[in-house]
Design a protein around this motif. Sequence first.
Motif, PDB file in Angstrom:
ATOM      1  N   THR A   1     -46.359 -16.484 -47.083  1.00 32.11           N
ATOM      2  CA  THR A   1     -47.138 -16.988 -48.216  1.00 32.11           C
ATOM      3  C   THR A   1     -46.702 -18.394 -48.629  1.00 32.11           C
ATOM      4  O   THR A   1     -47.448 -19.083 -49.341  1.00 32.11           O
ATOM      5  CB  THR A   1     -46.990 -16.041 -49.416  1.00 32.11           C
TER       6      THR A   1
ATOM      7  N   ASP B   1     -51.631 -15.421 -46.596  1.00 28.93           N
ATOM      8  CA  ASP B   1     -51.531 -14.228 -47.436  1.00 28.93           C
ATOM      9  C   ASP B   1     -52.501 -13.191 -46.894  1.00 28.93           C
ATOM     10  O   ASP B   1     -53.662 -13.131 -47.273  1.00 28.93           O
ATOM     11  CB  ASP B   1     -51.849 -14.564 -48.890  1.00 28.93           C
ATOM     12  N   GLY B   2     -51.994 -12.372 -45.973  1.00 31.17           N
ATOM     13  CA  GLY B   2     -52.839 -11.372 -45.339  1.00 31.17           C
ATOM     14  C   GLY B   2     -52.466  -9.953 -45.734  1.00 31.17           C
ATOM     15  O   GLY B   2     -51.682  -9.713 -46.660  1.00 31.17           O
ATOM     16  N   ASP B   3     -53.045  -9.014 -44.999  1.00 33.01           N
ATOM     17  CA  ASP B   3     -52.826  -7.597 -45.314  1.00 33.01           C
ATOM     18  C   ASP B   3     -51.407  -7.139 -45.018  1.00 33.01           C
ATOM     19  O   ASP B   3     -50.909  -6.198 -45.643  1.00 33.01           O
ATOM     20  CB  ASP B   3     -53.820  -6.737 -44.519  1.00 33.01           C
ATOM     21  N   LEU B   4     -50.726  -7.794 -44.047  1.00 32.11           N
ATOM     22  CA  LEU B   4     -49.388  -7.351 -43.701  1.00 32.11           C
ATOM     23  C   LEU B   4     -48.373  -7.603 -44.802  1.00 32.11           C
ATOM     24  O   LEU B   4     -47.316  -6.965 -44.812  1.00 32.11           O
ATOM     25  CB  LEU B   4     -48.930  -8.049 -42.410  1.00 32.11           C
TER      26      LEU B   4
ATOM     27  N   ARG C   1     -48.728  -6.874 -47.999  1.00 30.64           N
ATOM     28  CA  ARG C   1     -48.687  -5.638 -48.778  1.00 30.64           C
ATOM     29  C   ARG C   1     -48.181  -4.466 -47.942  1.00 30.64           C
ATOM     30  O   ARG C   1     -47.503  -3.574 -48.450  1.00 30.64           O
ATOM     31  CB  ARG C   1     -50.081  -5.340 -49.338  1.00 30.64           C
ATOM     32  N   TRP C   2     -48.499  -4.464 -46.654  1.00 31.19           N
ATOM     33  CA  TRP C   2     -48.031  -3.388 -45.788  1.00 31.19           C
ATOM     34  C   TRP C   2     -46.509  -3.421 -45.646  1.00 31.19           C
ATOM     35  O   TRP C   2     -45.841  -2.399 -45.776  1.00 31.19           O
ATOM     36  CB  TRP C   2     -48.711  -3.490 -44.429  1.00 31.19           C
TER      37      TRP C   2
ATOM     38  N   TYR D   1     -44.269  -2.165 -48.607  1.00 32.39           N
ATOM     39  CA  TYR D   1     -44.053  -0.736 -48.812  1.00 32.39           C
ATOM     40  C   TYR D   1     -43.378  -0.057 -47.620  1.00 32.39           C
ATOM     41  O   TYR D   1     -43.179   1.156 -47.655  1.00 32.39           O
ATOM     42  CB  TYR D   1     -45.388  -0.035 -49.084  1.00 32.39           C
TER      43      TYR D   1
ATOM     44  N   ASP E   1     -50.312 -12.624 -39.290  1.00 36.12           N
ATOM     45  CA  ASP E   1     -50.887 -11.842 -40.381  1.00 36.12           C
ATOM     46  C   ASP E   1     -52.402 -11.822 -40.235  1.00 36.12           C
ATOM     47  O   ASP E   1     -53.009 -12.718 -39.638  1.00 36.12           O
ATOM     48  CB  ASP E   1     -50.500 -12.425 -41.739  1.00 36.12           C
ATOM     49  N   ILE E   2     -52.990 -10.780 -40.790  1.00 42.32           N
ATOM     50  CA  ILE E   2     -54.440 -10.595 -40.699  1.00 42.32           C
ATOM     51  C   ILE E   2     -55.081 -11.284 -41.898  1.00 42.32           C
ATOM     52  O   ILE E   2     -54.895 -10.881 -43.046  1.00 42.32           O
ATOM     53  CB  ILE E   2     -54.790  -9.102 -40.675  1.00 42.32           C
ATOM     54  N   THR E   3     -55.847 -12.329 -41.629  1.00 38.34           N
ATOM     55  CA  THR E   3     -56.518 -13.094 -42.680  1.00 38.34           C
ATOM     56  C   THR E   3     -58.019 -13.146 -42.402  1.00 38.34           C
ATOM     57  O   THR E   3     -58.515 -12.532 -41.456  1.00 38.34           O
ATOM     58  CB  THR E   3     -55.953 -14.524 -42.754  1.00 38.34           C
ATOM     59  N   GLU E   4     -58.727 -13.887 -43.231  1.00 34.02           N
ATOM     60  CA  GLU E   4     -60.175 -14.054 -43.029  1.00 34.02           C
ATOM     61  C   GLU E   4     -60.491 -14.787 -41.735  1.00 34.02           C
ATOM     62  O   GLU E   4     -61.570 -14.623 -41.160  1.00 34.02           O
ATOM     63  CB  GLU E   4     -60.762 -14.815 -44.218  1.00 34.02           C
TER      64      GLU E   4
END
Length: 211
Positions: free
Chosen positions: A86, A91-94, A96-97, A100, A151-154
């Motif tokens: 970031t 700022d992708g889905d990973l 937040r993954w 946790y 990371d997975i982004t748009e």
Amino acid sequence: MSDSPSEYPVSPEAAKPSPAVTQDAQAERESHAGSGAAEQAPADAWEAPRQSVRPDPVRTPHAGVFGYVAAVIGIAVALWIVAGRTLVGIDGDLVRWFAYSLGPVYAILNIFVARNIILTAKRGYNLRPSAVATLIISWVCGIGFGFLVPDITEHGLVSMVSLSGGEIAQEIGIGVANPLATVSVTLTIFALVLSGLSARGPKPPVDEDDY
């Protein structure tokens, strides 16, 4: 007039108990003592075992500053793995993954390693060099993973190295990132085990008479 039986004198020999009566009384006392010991034996068997004595210190005990430093670095590397991307706008889905899953696991392992390092220092023992080496290599692998993991982004998969190296660098990063993460966590576990052994102190010398 006849005399009553109480008027006859009693000899001292007759007043003494007979040997048979004395032996019976002694046997009865011994049986009571034996039963008391038998009742006490199970209670003694259930007593808590004595705690093992730690080996003597081999150096002057100290606060273990390196343990606190290790905890800070470990948590920082965990944060880097979770959200280091970031800092450059990825700022992708990973994020937040990892927040946790991988991040907390890596941070907790490092905290326990730091705890063992502090205990080793306070008990006056030497920290094994292998524990320090595995821990440092784990940090390096974790930092490298944060650089290379996409990371997975748009716009699809984007990593920190792909912003400057293009698609080729990203493909290399994808192939190297997962092994780096596996090696990093594995080495941290090794460091936890080695530091725990260090906190127990050195092994006692082997006595040749035992063989």
